[in-house]
Design a protein around this motif. Structure first.
Motif, PDB file in Angstrom:
ATOM      1  N   GLY A  76      -4.313 -11.221 -18.984  1.00  0.00           N
ATOM      2  CA  GLY A  76      -4.360 -11.239 -17.524  1.00  0.00           C
ATOM      3  C   GLY A  76      -4.239  -9.826 -16.986  1.00  0.00           C
ATOM      4  N   ILE A  77      -4.321  -9.709 -15.670  1.00  0.00           N
ATOM      5  CA  ILE A  77      -4.182  -8.399 -15.028  1.00  0.00           C
ATOM      6  C   ILE A  77      -3.251  -8.520 -13.843  1.00  0.00           C
ATOM      7  CG2 ILE A  77      -6.240  -8.762 -13.551  1.00  0.00           C
ATOM      8  CD1 ILE A  77      -6.760  -5.721 -13.775  1.00  0.00           C
ATOM      9  N   TYR A  78      -2.363  -7.541 -13.698  1.00  0.00           N
ATOM     10  CA  TYR A  78      -1.473  -7.435 -12.530  1.00  0.00           C
ATOM     11  C   TYR A  78      -1.948  -6.228 -11.732  1.00  0.00           C
ATOM     12  CZ  TYR A  78       2.652  -6.412  -9.708  1.00  0.00           C
ATOM     13  OH  TYR A  78       3.510  -6.155  -8.660  1.00  0.00           O
ATOM     14  N   ILE A  79      -2.119  -6.420 -10.442  1.00  0.00           N
ATOM     15  CA  ILE A  79      -2.558  -5.302  -9.597  1.00  0.00           C
ATOM     16  C   ILE A  79      -1.628  -5.150  -8.404  1.00  0.00           C
ATOM     17  CG2 ILE A  79      -4.433  -4.403  -8.139  1.00  0.00           C
ATOM     18  CD1 ILE A  79      -6.396  -6.081  -9.759  1.00  0.00           C
ATOM     19  N   TYR A  80      -1.090  -3.938  -8.223  1.00  0.00           N
ATOM     20  CA  TYR A  80      -0.445  -3.622  -6.945  1.00  0.00           C
ATOM     21  C   TYR A  80      -1.155  -2.378  -6.393  1.00  0.00           C
ATOM     22  CZ  TYR A  80       2.706  -4.386  -3.191  1.00  0.00           C
ATOM     23  OH  TYR A  80       3.197  -4.723  -1.959  1.00  0.00           O
ATOM     24  N   PRO A  81      -2.174  -2.566  -5.569  1.00  0.00           N
ATOM     25  CA  PRO A  81      -2.992  -1.428  -5.130  1.00  0.00           C
ATOM     26  C   PRO A  81      -2.381  -0.721  -3.932  1.00  0.00           C
ATOM     27  CG  PRO A  81      -3.844  -3.436  -4.181  1.00  0.00           C
ATOM     28  CD  PRO A  81      -2.625  -3.835  -4.976  1.00  0.00           C
ATOM     29  N   ALA A  82      -3.035   0.319  -3.472  1.00  0.00           N
ATOM     30  CA  ALA A  82      -2.648   0.925  -2.198  1.00  0.00           C
ATOM     31  C   ALA A  82      -2.876  -0.119  -1.106  1.00  0.00           C
ATOM     32  CB  ALA A  82      -3.506   2.155  -1.933  1.00  0.00           C
ATOM     33  N   THR A  83      -1.955  -0.203  -0.131  1.00  0.00           N
ATOM     34  CA  THR A  83      -2.171  -1.120   0.992  1.00  0.00           C
ATOM     35  C   THR A  83      -1.870  -0.339   2.275  1.00  0.00           C
ATOM     36  OG1 THR A  83       0.158  -1.763   1.078  1.00  0.00           O
ATOM     37  CG2 THR A  83      -1.279  -3.060  -0.394  1.00  0.00           C
ATOM     38  N   ALA A  84      -2.070  -0.999   3.409  1.00  0.00           N
ATOM     39  CA  ALA A  84      -1.787  -0.323   4.691  1.00  0.00           C
ATOM     40  C   ALA A  84      -0.315   0.076   4.739  1.00  0.00           C
ATOM     41  CB  ALA A  84      -2.128  -1.272   5.844  1.00  0.00           C
ATOM     42  N   LYS A  85       0.536  -0.817   4.196  1.00  0.00           N
ATOM     43  CA  LYS A  85       1.998  -0.562   4.244  1.00  0.00           C
ATOM     44  C   LYS A  85       2.398   0.486   3.210  1.00  0.00           C
ATOM     45  CE  LYS A  85       6.391  -3.137   3.889  1.00  0.00           C
ATOM     46  NZ  LYS A  85       6.765  -2.877   2.455  1.00  0.00           N
ATOM     47  N   ASP A  86       1.801   0.392   2.020  1.00  0.00           N
ATOM     48  CA  ASP A  86       2.153   1.341   0.951  1.00  0.00           C
ATOM     49  C   ASP A  86       0.897   2.113   0.548  1.00  0.00           C
ATOM     50  OD1 ASP A  86       5.015   0.619   0.379  1.00  0.00           O
ATOM     51  OD2 ASP A  86       4.104  -1.342   0.037  1.00  0.00           O
ATOM     52  N   LYS A  87       0.715   3.286   1.162  1.00  0.00           N
ATOM     53  CA  LYS A  87      -0.537   4.047   0.963  1.00  0.00           C
ATOM     54  C   LYS A  87      -0.746   4.446  -0.502  1.00  0.00           C
ATOM     55  CE  LYS A  87      -1.889   4.799   5.414  1.00  0.00           C
ATOM     56  NZ  LYS A  87      -1.484   3.391   5.625  1.00  0.00           N
ATOM     57  N   HIS A  88       0.381   4.608  -1.252  1.00  0.00           N
ATOM     58  CA  HIS A  88       0.246   4.981  -2.672  1.00  0.00           C
ATOM     59  C   HIS A  88       0.671   3.830  -3.573  1.00  0.00           C
ATOM     60  CE1 HIS A  88      -0.503   9.096  -1.405  1.00  0.00           C
ATOM     61  NE2 HIS A  88       0.520   9.002  -0.601  1.00  0.00           N
ATOM     62  N   GLY A  89       0.548   2.599  -3.028  1.00  0.00           N
ATOM     63  CA  GLY A  89       1.049   1.468  -3.807  1.00  0.00           C
ATOM     64  C   GLY A  89       2.542   1.346  -3.591  1.00  0.00           C
TER      65      GLY A  89
END
Ligand code: P6P
Length: 327
Positions: free
Chosen positions: A257-270
Motif C-alpha cells: 500500500g501507499i501512505y501519502i501526506y502531501p503539501a496542503t493549504a494548511k501545511d505547505k510543506h506537509g
C-alpha cells in the motif's frame, strides 16, 4: 551488496535476538544493543499506560501545546518522560531530539548515539482508543564523545541512521526495527513482559491496492496528488486511513500500500516531521524493499535544516510510490 538477512527462529525473545545479531553491526555493537534494549524497556512502560489510559485520569489534554502547536495529551508527556529517562539511564545516548521539546536534550556526554523520537504519534487518537505509536531513529554522533554536542551531531540526513523503527500500541503491541540488515517485527507478551520475534525479515509487497490519504484535504492537494488519488479510485483500490501514521504504515508494510501526506493549504510543506517521523519510517520501508520520497526526492537524502522541519511524505510499496511520483 545483498545484506545478510538475519535468520532467527520465530519466538526468539528480543534480547536474545539483539545479542545474537549484534555482530552484524559494524562497530560498537554492544552499545547499539543496549540502546535498543533501553527503547524496548520504555515502550513496555508506555504500553502499560496506554492500555489503561481509559482508567486513570490521564485522558484528555494537559492544556499545553508542543512545538508543532498540537495540544499535548497527558500520555504524550508521560511517554516523552519515559523514553527520555530510559535513554538517560541507559547511558548510550548523548542527545535526544523529540517532538515534545523545542530544542534537543543533552543526555550522557560520552554517549555515542543521537536519538530522534516521536514518543507518541497520533496522540489525538488516544481518547478514542485508536492505535498509536512511537517512532525512533538512531544516529552515531559525529563529534568526539565527551565533547559538547555539535550541530552536525543533531541535523543528520536519514541515510546516516544506524537503526530505526516504531512501536505500535494496537490490538497487540509490536516493536518493528532495522539496523540496516532487513526489518524484524516483535510482538509483546504482556504477561511475560517480553517481546518475541513474530515477523522475521519483513518485506513489503512491491505493489498494493491500498492507499492511505486524508481526502478531507483533497481540494488543496497538488494536482499530481489529485491525479494519483483519482488513479487509485479508477483502479478500485481500497482507501484506508486510520489517522495514525504508525498504524497506517504498519498495515501497508504487511499488505502492500501507499501512505501519502502531501503539501496542503494548511501545511505547505506537509504535516509530518522529517527528523522523528519520516526518516525512521523511510529507513524501515527501504529495508523492507519499499520506497519513501517527498514526491520528488528520496526522504533519506534530504539535508535537514531545522529540528522540527516538515516534509511531504509518500511511503510504501515501491511500484505505488513510483506511480505516485510519475504524476
Ligand atoms: P490529519 C497524527 O497527528 C499524525 O501525525 C499522523 O499520525 C497521522 O497520519 C496524521 O497526523 C493525521 O493527520 O491531518 O489527516 O488528521
Amino acid at each position: 551488496m545483498e545484506q545478510s538477512r538475519i535468520a532467527q527462529p520465530i519466538g526468539s525473545a528480543l534480547d536474545r535476538f539483539i545479542k545474537s545479531n549484534q555482530d552484524h553491526f559494524a562497530y560498537a555493537s554492544g552499545e547499539l544493543s543496549q540502546l535498543l534494549r533501553d527503547i524496548a524497556l520504555a515502550s513496555k512502560v508506555v504500553n502499560r499506560e496506554v492500555n489503561k489510559a481509559g482508567l486513570i485520569d490521564i485522558m484528555g489534554g494537559m492544556g499545553s501545546v508542543n512545538t508543532g502547536g498540537d495540544e499535548q495529551q497527558k500520555l504524550d508527556v508521560l511517554a516523552n518522560i519515559r523514553f527520555t529517562r530510559a535513554l538517560q539511564k541507559g547511558g548510550e545516548a548523548c542527545a535526544l531530539i523529540s517532538e515534545e521539546s523545542e530544542t534537543f536534550m543533552d543526555l550522557n556526554n560520552d554517549g555515542k548515539y543521537v536519538i530522534a523520537i516521536d514518543p507518541l504519534d497520533g496522540s489525538s487518537n488516544i481518547d478514542v482508543n485508536v492505535s498509536i505509536g512511537t517512532i525512533f531513529s538512531v544516529y552515531r554522533r559525529k563529534s568526539k564523545p565527551g565533547m559538547p554536542i555539535q550541530p552536525e551531531d543533531i541535523l543528520q540526513k536519514g541515510s546516516e541512521q544506524v537503526a530505526a523503527g516504531y512501536i505500535l500500541y494496537g490490538s497487540s503491541t509490536m516493536l518493528v526495527y532495522t539496523t540496516g540488515h532487513g526489518v524484524n517485527g516483535f510482538t509483546y507478551e504482556p504477561t511475560l513482559g517480553e517481546y518475541f520475534l513474530s515477523h522475521p525479515d519483513m518485506q513489503i509487497p512491491g505493489d498494493g491496492k491500498i492507499f492511505s490519504v486524508n481526502e478531507g484535504s483533497y481540494n488543496s492537494f497538488p494536482d499530481g496528488v489529485k491525479q494519483y488519488v483519482q488513479y487509485c479510485k479508477d483502479k478500485n483500490y481500497t482507501g484506508r486511513y486510520i489517522g495514525s501514521l504508525v498504524a497506517d504504515f504498519h498495515r501497508n508494510l504487511l499488505k502492500g500500500g501507499i501512505y501519502i501526506y502531501p503539501a496542503t493549504a494548511k501545511d505547505k510543506h506537509g504535516k509530518l516531521r522529517l527528523m522523528y517521523e519520516c526518516n525512521a519510517l523511510a529507513f524501515v520501508a527501504e529495508q523492507a524493499g519499499g520506497k519513501a520520497s517527498d514526491g520528488k526526492q528520496r526522504i533519506l537524502d534530504i539535508e535537514p535544516k531545522t529540528l522540527h522541519q516538515r516534509t511531504p511524505f509518500f511511503v510504501g510499496s515501491k511500484n505505488m510510490v513510483d506511480k505516485a511520483e510519475s504524476f
